[in-house]
Design a protein around this motif. Structure first.
Motif, PDB file in Angstrom:
ATOM      1  N   UNK A 192       0.788  -0.974  -0.109  1.00 15.78           N
ATOM      2  CA  UNK A 192       0.126  -0.038  -0.057  1.00 15.78           C
ATOM      3  C   UNK A 192       0.830   1.117  -0.130  1.00 15.78           C
ATOM      4  N   UNK A 193       0.408   2.457  -0.388  1.00 15.27           N
ATOM      5  CA  UNK A 193       0.911   3.596  -0.304  1.00 15.27           C
ATOM      6  C   UNK A 193       0.462   4.548   0.690  1.00 15.27           C
ATOM      7  N   UNK A 194       1.428   4.585   1.900  1.00 14.28           N
ATOM      8  CA  UNK A 194       0.623   5.332   2.997  1.00 14.28           C
ATOM      9  C   UNK A 194       1.272   6.543   3.319  1.00 14.28           C
ATOM     10  N   UNK A 195       0.422   7.684   3.362  1.00  8.88           N
ATOM     11  CA  UNK A 195       1.162   9.033   3.807  1.00  8.88           C
ATOM     12  C   UNK A 195       0.838   9.097   5.127  1.00  8.88           C
ATOM     13  N   UNK A 196       2.016   9.494   5.892  1.00  4.31           N
ATOM     14  CA  UNK A 196       1.631   9.566   7.475  1.00  4.31           C
ATOM     15  C   UNK A 196       2.017  11.280   7.584  1.00  4.31           C
ATOM     16  N   UNK A 197       0.790  11.921   8.248  1.00  2.00           N
ATOM     17  CA  UNK A 197       0.714  13.373   8.201  1.00  2.00           C
ATOM     18  C   UNK A 197       1.081  14.288   6.913  1.00  2.00           C
ATOM     19  N   UNK A 198       0.249  15.258   6.758  1.00  5.08           N
ATOM     20  CA  UNK A 198       0.084  15.784   5.310  1.00  5.08           C
ATOM     21  C   UNK A 198       0.904  17.363   5.473  1.00  5.08           C
ATOM     22  N   UNK A 228      -4.073  10.360  -6.218  1.00  4.78           N
ATOM     23  CA  UNK A 228      -4.982   9.235  -6.269  1.00  4.78           C
ATOM     24  C   UNK A 228      -4.041   8.053  -6.272  1.00  4.78           C
ATOM     25  N   UNK A 229      -2.701   8.144  -6.086  1.00  4.60           N
ATOM     26  CA  UNK A 229      -2.092   6.816  -5.738  1.00  4.60           C
ATOM     27  C   UNK A 229      -2.057   6.416  -4.284  1.00  4.60           C
ATOM     28  N   UNK A 230      -2.202   7.459  -3.275  1.00  2.00           N
ATOM     29  CA  UNK A 230      -1.883   7.106  -2.214  1.00  2.00           C
ATOM     30  C   UNK A 230      -3.437   6.430  -1.632  1.00  2.00           C
ATOM     31  N   UNK A 231      -3.368   5.461  -1.191  1.00  2.00           N
ATOM     32  CA  UNK A 231      -4.250   4.411  -0.349  1.00  2.00           C
ATOM     33  C   UNK A 231      -4.727   4.733   0.716  1.00  2.00           C
ATOM     34  N   UNK A 266      -6.529  14.077  -0.968  1.00  2.00           N
ATOM     35  CA  UNK A 266      -6.821  12.808  -1.119  1.00  2.00           C
ATOM     36  C   UNK A 266      -8.152  12.240  -0.876  1.00  2.00           C
ATOM     37  N   UNK A 267      -8.995  12.641  -1.581  1.00  2.00           N
ATOM     38  CA  UNK A 267     -10.715  12.307  -1.553  1.00  2.00           C
ATOM     39  C   UNK A 267     -10.736  10.628  -1.695  1.00  2.00           C
ATOM     40  N   UNK A 268     -10.007   9.963  -2.473  1.00  2.51           N
ATOM     41  CA  UNK A 268     -10.366   8.652  -2.549  1.00  2.51           C
ATOM     42  C   UNK A 268      -9.358   7.815  -1.585  1.00  2.51           C
ATOM     43  N   UNK A 269      -8.741   8.400  -0.803  1.00  4.89           N
ATOM     44  CA  UNK A 269      -7.829   7.549   0.030  1.00  4.89           C
ATOM     45  C   UNK A 269      -8.736   7.205   1.444  1.00  4.89           C
ATOM     46  N   UNK A 270      -8.478   6.111   2.154  1.00 10.49           N
ATOM     47  CA  UNK A 270      -8.826   5.743   3.405  1.00 10.49           C
ATOM     48  C   UNK A 270      -8.155   6.723   4.434  1.00 10.49           C
ATOM     49  N   UNK A 271      -8.938   7.426   5.229  1.00  8.64           N
ATOM     50  CA  UNK A 271      -8.315   8.584   5.957  1.00  8.64           C
ATOM     51  C   UNK A 271      -8.436   8.456   7.532  1.00  8.64           C
ATOM     52  N   UNK A 272      -7.318   8.412   8.021  1.00 10.58           N
ATOM     53  CA  UNK A 272      -7.182   8.173   9.653  1.00 10.58           C
ATOM     54  C   UNK A 272      -6.853   9.527  10.132  1.00 10.58           C
ATOM     55  N   UNK A 273      -7.656  10.128  10.987  1.00 12.06           N
ATOM     56  CA  UNK A 273      -7.527  11.229  11.929  1.00 12.06           C
ATOM     57  C   UNK A 273      -7.478  10.951  13.415  1.00 12.06           C
TER      58      UNK A 273
END
Length: 222
Positions: A53-59, A80-83, A101-108
């Motif tokens: 998966x492509x995971x971004x931690x903090x934006x 769009x590539x960030x899941x 990142x509207x299409x990603x699963x988002x954790x806050x």
């Protein structure tokens, strides 16, 4: 009860941590700088995990928008590539570009959503949320009531914790307490992190390594 002593060593030159199956890249190193007028300038660390998966931690903050897009492009990625996007907590220097990142699963913090659909989880009750066999989101409260961190196994440097503001930087000593909603709870989270992680990516400073030395208990026989 602690069974080891811990020391930390700053690694300012580390921005890429290889691993299998995930590699971690620090896209931006966070900072916090005091100003003469009593204000301070701050921005949060932005990290990218690439693997299954492509995971971004903090934006980062909203001022980081173009920077973040450019860094993703350098990696051959678009938003769009960030899941999965994980924001360790809700402060503006960590959640400022969620709109990319509207299409990603988002954790806050302890909220997990896919669009307007919120997923059940037990982060707020102290339980981890596994992403796969190598990555999990773990609760690390204290800085705010619902901070989380991202634990990554399988790196060449050992287990990595992308910690948000659980740690401001390597040598934050007691300075982190001034920014903490609950220093007692955060201290417990910090000690737990130091026992489980070999490398920590803090919210406002360079990557650092954790070294643990087992304590020896000497008992005398009567």
């Amino acid at each position: 009860m602690d069974t080891c002593t811990v020391r930390k060593t700053e690694c300012a030159d580390i921005v890429d941590i290889s691993g299998e199956p995930y590699c971690i890249c620090v896209l931006k190193q966070g900072y916090c700088l005091a100003e003469p007028d009593g204000s301070f300038r701050a921005d949060g660390t932005i990290s990218l995990l690439t693997g299954p998966k492509r995971i971004l931690v903090d934006t980062g903050g909203p001022w980081d928008r173009d920077f973040l897009l450019s860094k993703l492009k350098d990696k051959g990625l678009t938003p769009a590539d960030v899941t999965l996007v994980v924001c360790t907590h809700g402060h503006s220097d960590h959640v400022g570009n969620l709109g990319l990142f509207p299409s990603a699963t988002v954790v806050v913090g302890c909220d997990i959503s896919q669009g307007d659909r919120y997923l059940p989880n037990h982060l707020a009750e102290g339980q981890p949320y596994p992403i796969d066999d190598h990555v999990s989101i773990i609760p690390t409260p204290g800085h705010t009531g619902r901070d989380v961190s991202v634990l990554v196994k399988g790196g060449t440097m050992g287990t990595v914790l992308v910690a948000g503001d659980l740690f401001e930087c390597c040598n934050d000593e007691d300075s982190w307490k001034e920014l903490s909603e609950n220093p007692e709870v955060q201290e417990v989270s910090r000690q737990t992190a130091l026992r489980m992680a070999d490398v920590i990516i803090p919210g406002h400073g360079p990557v650092f390594k954790v070294f643990r030395t087992p304590k020896t208990n000497l008992t005398e026989k009567s």
